[in-house]
Design a protein around this motif. Sequence first.
Motif, mmCIF file in Angstrom:
data_model
loop_
_atom_site.group_PDB
_atom_site.id
_atom_site.type_symbol
_atom_site.label_atom_id
_atom_site.label_comp_id
_atom_site.label_asym_id
_atom_site.label_seq_id
_atom_site.Cartn_x
_atom_site.Cartn_y
_atom_site.Cartn_z
ATOM 1 N N HIS A 117 6.268 1.892 3.505
ATOM 2 C CA HIS A 117 6.252 0.741 2.590
ATOM 3 C C HIS A 117 6.793 1.104 1.204
ATOM 4 N N HIS B 11 1.428 3.792 2.061
ATOM 5 C CA HIS B 11 2.036 4.465 3.214
ATOM 6 C C HIS B 11 3.560 4.480 3.080
ATOM 7 N N HIS C 230 0.845 -1.204 0.000
ATOM 8 C CA HIS C 230 0.000 0.000 0.000
ATOM 9 C C HIS C 230 0.872 1.242 0.000
ATOM 10 N N HIS D 244 -7.339 -0.632 6.499
ATOM 11 C CA HIS D 244 -6.202 0.152 7.000
ATOM 12 C C HIS D 244 -5.853 1.226 5.967
ATOM 13 N N ASP E 287 -0.015 -4.265 6.432
ATOM 14 C CA ASP E 287 -0.434 -3.674 7.713
ATOM 15 C C ASP E 287 -1.825 -4.135 8.140
HETATM 16 ZN ZN LIG Z 1 0.206 1.369 6.594
#
Ligand SMILES: [Zn+2]
Length: 284
Positions: A84, A81, A79, A138, A157
């Motif tokens: 990552h 974020h 994802h 998330h 996550d």
């Molecule tokens: Zn995350």
Amino acid sequence: MSWIDPDFPRTATPSDLVGRVLGLNPGMMTGPGTNTYLVGRRHPVLIDTGAGVEGYPALLDGYLKSRGVDRPARVLLTHRHVDHLGGVAHLRERYAGLPVAKMIHRDAGLPDGIDDLREGQPIEGDGVTLVPIHTPGHASDHLCYYLVEEKALFSGDVILSGSTSVIPSGDGDLADYMASLRRLQGLDIRRIYSAHGPVIEDGPGKIEEYIAHRLARERQILEALGDGLRTIPDMVARIYADVSPKLHKMAGNSVESHLKKLARDGRVREHVEANAPSRWELVG
Ligand SMILES: [Zn+2]
């Protein structure tokens, strides 16, 4: 928080097919740091890239060389974020032409040249098959990856070892999150390789525990409302009485995500107040 384990190994080889390299970004939100995984033997697929910490590419490269491997074949992201995808730029400097893919969904400001990847598009690596599973909650763009050969899940996550997953108030959605957990529960999963913390050997047990935790929290919130508590700070003060007040803001976000889900289910109603926290009540 105790889950920031300073002795967590920087590299590990949890199975024949899977290697792990730490993103070197420990913290309250990341625990020992973000795990990045190499999947497959000679031309491994790299899942996630850490936060963009200076020492990470050299650590990854050293680990690859120690296994007689030149470079990762490609990168898959769980994802958007930053802990990552933050390492993408450094890795592309080191490995020219490295392909990177993620599910592109409500994204703004991604690095250039990231390929779109969807559920239903399995990735074939060297002796491995990774099946992307869209698991929002998330983050709306979140993909888990199912490793067919091990019946293992790279959970990003969605499921963490040693902490509960955060449902951010903007892009997160608890109802989606619960649906994602229930979907994972329906798959034949043994091990879970999570993005933070050690390998989870009992995958089904952990998924069950996550669902039970959220349901218990929901019951506590409904009880608090039933007892006449109306605002999130009041509910947090009761439900998180044994948790450090420093964490009450985060706890408030979690209670809010539950209340929003309950409102969507038609079980609670919000009254927005000027210059004060919203007041919540049970419906019916
Ligand atoms: Zn995350």
